[in-house]
Design a protein around this motif. Structure first.
Motif, PDB file in Angstrom:
ATOM      1  N   LYS A  23      62.803  95.863  79.922  1.00 16.48           N
ATOM      2  CA  LYS A  23      64.233  96.162  79.785  1.00 16.48           C
ATOM      3  C   LYS A  23      64.850  96.438  81.145  1.00 16.48           C
ATOM      4  O   LYS A  23      65.965  95.974  81.446  1.00 16.48           O
ATOM      5  CB  LYS A  23      64.430  97.357  78.856  1.00 16.48           C
ATOM      6  CG  LYS A  23      65.890  97.642  78.527  1.00 16.48           C
ATOM      7  CD  LYS A  23      66.022  98.752  77.501  1.00 16.48           C
ATOM      8  CE  LYS A  23      67.487  98.998  77.156  1.00 16.48           C
ATOM      9  NZ  LYS A  23      67.638 100.066  76.133  1.00 16.48           N
ATOM     10  N   LEU A  24      64.139  97.195  81.969  1.00 12.01           N
ATOM     11  CA  LEU A  24      64.637  97.469  83.315  1.00 12.01           C
ATOM     12  C   LEU A  24      64.732  96.178  84.126  1.00 12.01           C
ATOM     13  O   LEU A  24      65.694  95.967  84.885  1.00 12.01           O
ATOM     14  CB  LEU A  24      63.712  98.457  84.020  1.00 12.01           C
ATOM     15  CG  LEU A  24      63.754  99.910  83.532  1.00 12.01           C
ATOM     16  CD1 LEU A  24      62.622 100.710  84.165  1.00 12.01           C
ATOM     17  CD2 LEU A  24      65.106 100.545  83.857  1.00 12.01           C
ATOM     18  N   LEU A  26      65.172  93.096  82.953  1.00  7.19           N
ATOM     19  CA  LEU A  26      66.290  92.285  82.470  1.00  7.19           C
ATOM     20  C   LEU A  26      67.619  92.828  82.975  1.00  7.19           C
ATOM     21  O   LEU A  26      68.523  92.070  83.341  1.00  7.19           O
ATOM     22  CB  LEU A  26      66.274  92.233  80.939  1.00  7.19           C
ATOM     23  CG  LEU A  26      65.082  91.493  80.316  1.00  7.19           C
ATOM     24  CD1 LEU A  26      65.127  91.598  78.792  1.00  7.19           C
ATOM     25  CD2 LEU A  26      65.063  90.028  80.739  1.00  7.19           C
ATOM     26  N   SER A  27      67.735  94.155  82.997  1.00  7.36           N
ATOM     27  CA  SER A  27      68.954  94.772  83.534  1.00  7.36           C
ATOM     28  C   SER A  27      69.101  94.455  85.020  1.00  7.36           C
ATOM     29  O   SER A  27      70.199  94.154  85.501  1.00  7.36           O
ATOM     30  CB  SER A  27      68.920  96.290  83.324  1.00  7.36           C
ATOM     31  OG  SER A  27      68.877  96.608  81.958  1.00  7.36           O
ATOM     32  N   ARG A  28      67.986  94.528  85.723  1.00  2.00           N
ATOM     33  CA  ARG A  28      68.005  94.187  87.138  1.00  2.00           C
ATOM     34  C   ARG A  28      68.359  92.716  87.339  1.00  2.00           C
ATOM     35  O   ARG A  28      69.072  92.350  88.274  1.00  2.00           O
ATOM     36  CB  ARG A  28      66.634  94.489  87.754  1.00  2.00           C
ATOM     37  CG  ARG A  28      66.535  94.210  89.247  1.00  2.00           C
ATOM     38  CD  ARG A  28      67.325  95.199  90.065  1.00  2.00           C
ATOM     39  NE  ARG A  28      67.496  94.743  91.433  1.00  2.00           N
ATOM     40  CZ  ARG A  28      68.191  95.390  92.356  1.00  2.00           C
ATOM     41  NH1 ARG A  28      68.776  96.536  92.049  1.00  2.00           N
ATOM     42  NH2 ARG A  28      68.318  94.906  93.576  1.00  2.00           N
ATOM     43  N   ALA A  30      70.359  90.922  85.456  1.00  4.19           N
ATOM     44  CA  ALA A  30      71.802  90.785  85.292  1.00  4.19           C
ATOM     45  C   ALA A  30      72.538  91.189  86.568  1.00  4.19           C
ATOM     46  O   ALA A  30      73.485  90.525  86.996  1.00  4.19           O
ATOM     47  CB  ALA A  30      72.269  91.639  84.113  1.00  4.19           C
ATOM     48  N   VAL A  31      72.057  92.269  87.188  1.00  4.47           N
ATOM     49  CA  VAL A  31      72.668  92.728  88.442  1.00  4.47           C
ATOM     50  C   VAL A  31      72.459  91.690  89.545  1.00  4.47           C
ATOM     51  O   VAL A  31      73.385  91.354  90.292  1.00  4.47           O
ATOM     52  CB  VAL A  31      72.066  94.090  88.862  1.00  4.47           C
ATOM     53  CG1 VAL A  31      72.547  94.479  90.256  1.00  4.47           C
ATOM     54  CG2 VAL A  31      72.439  95.160  87.857  1.00  4.47           C
ATOM     55  N   GLY A 122      63.522  90.979  87.567  1.00  2.88           N
ATOM     56  CA  GLY A 122      64.934  90.718  87.815  1.00  2.88           C
ATOM     57  C   GLY A 122      65.144  89.473  88.656  1.00  2.88           C
ATOM     58  O   GLY A 122      66.045  88.668  88.383  1.00  2.88           O
TER      59      GLY A 122
END
Length: 282
Positions: A23-24, A26-28, A30-31, A122
């Protein structure tokens, strides 16, 4: 965990668990993707360059290649798809990670509770998005402007899938390893981009192998770009383009073997050369 304050009853403090590494990551991702599209230089180097080259070369060099039924523009489309995928992984990560290391981003991330693997997840998400969009746009240009026929057989799309996956993985790992070569972010574009441009010219992206000296084709055969382009030509040019290959065969088994070897080799290079700190940090 229980804490006791003077003159008050004990209270319980519950520690919050961190989100999962995936999850971290995937969030990274997106950033990373948002940051990429905000940097015009990065977009030009890794995203727009193959598109511009396809339009220019496809417009300048018209006509069919004798005895193949394949146009020069279609040949460029297949080759530049390989270059686009390679650029999304190798060039984008090589320059991007070098910049992250130089401005202290890597050092700061290494000191946070975020798992280090989330950073690489990420980056992988970012590369996959760029590579996928690159392929879609190049195919659209090839179909709309240069009469490129998309494969109708499922087996051809299966071939495309494994060439894409192996190719982008090898390119991303090599880009990550190469990010340790530049001494600073300012020199990263030159250090990473120059050999990549040269590699495109000797790997069959712009010039068919039948028109190049043997010593150059031997050098190109060491690197993954040549084999990625060969795999994509097999998918999009089919039987008509096979006569353009030196061996008169697409050698897909060899394509898979070489790309897989570069995946393993790239991973080894990453594990042995990657640095979280810049040179000036010691």
């Amino acid at each position: 965990m229980t804490e006791t304050a003077t003159g008050s009853a004990p209270r319980t403090v519950t520690a919050r668990a961190l989100p999962s590494t995936l999850k971290l990551g995937l969030s990274r991702g997106a950033v990373e993707t948002k940051m990429f599209f905000r940097e015009k230089d990065a977009v030009i180097f890794t995203f727009a360059f193959p598109i511009i080259m396809l339009v220019l070369f496809g417009s300048i060099f018209a006509g069919s290649l004798e005895g193949t039924g394949v146009t020069v523009s279609q040949l460029y489309t297949a080759g530049l798809i390989g270059a686009g995928v390679m650029g999304a992984g190798f060039q984008n990560l090589g320059i991007g990670i070098a910049a992250d290391r130089d401005d202290g981003t890597l050092k700061r991330l290494a000191g946070t509770p975020m798992p280090r693997s989330a950073y690489f997840i990420g980056k992988i998400v970012n590369v996959l998005v760029i590579a996928f969009l690159e392929v879609v746009i190049l195919l659209a240009i090839g179909v709309l402007l240069y009469d490129l026929d998309l494969p109708s057989q499922v087996s051809s799309w299966v071939t495309f899938a494994w060439v894409f996956v192996l190719g982008v993985t090898a390119a991303a790992l090599l880009g990550t390893a190469a990010s340790s070569l530049p001494r600073s972010a300012k020199s990263a574009a030159a250090v990473i981009s120059m050999p990549f441009v040269v590699l495109q010219f000797i790997s069959g992206v712009f010039i068919p192998f039948t028109q190049m000296p043997e010593w150059l084709t031997n050098i190109a055969s060491v690197f993954p770009l040549k084999w990625m382009c060969q795999g994509f030509r097999a998918v999009f040019l089919g039987d008509g383009g096979v006569t353009l290959e030196l061996t008169k065969s697409y050698e897909l088994d060899r394509v898979a073997l070489v790309l897989a070897a570069w995946v393993v080799g790239g991973l080894v290079l990453c594990l042995t050369t990657f640095r979280w700190k810049g040179r000036r940090d010691g």
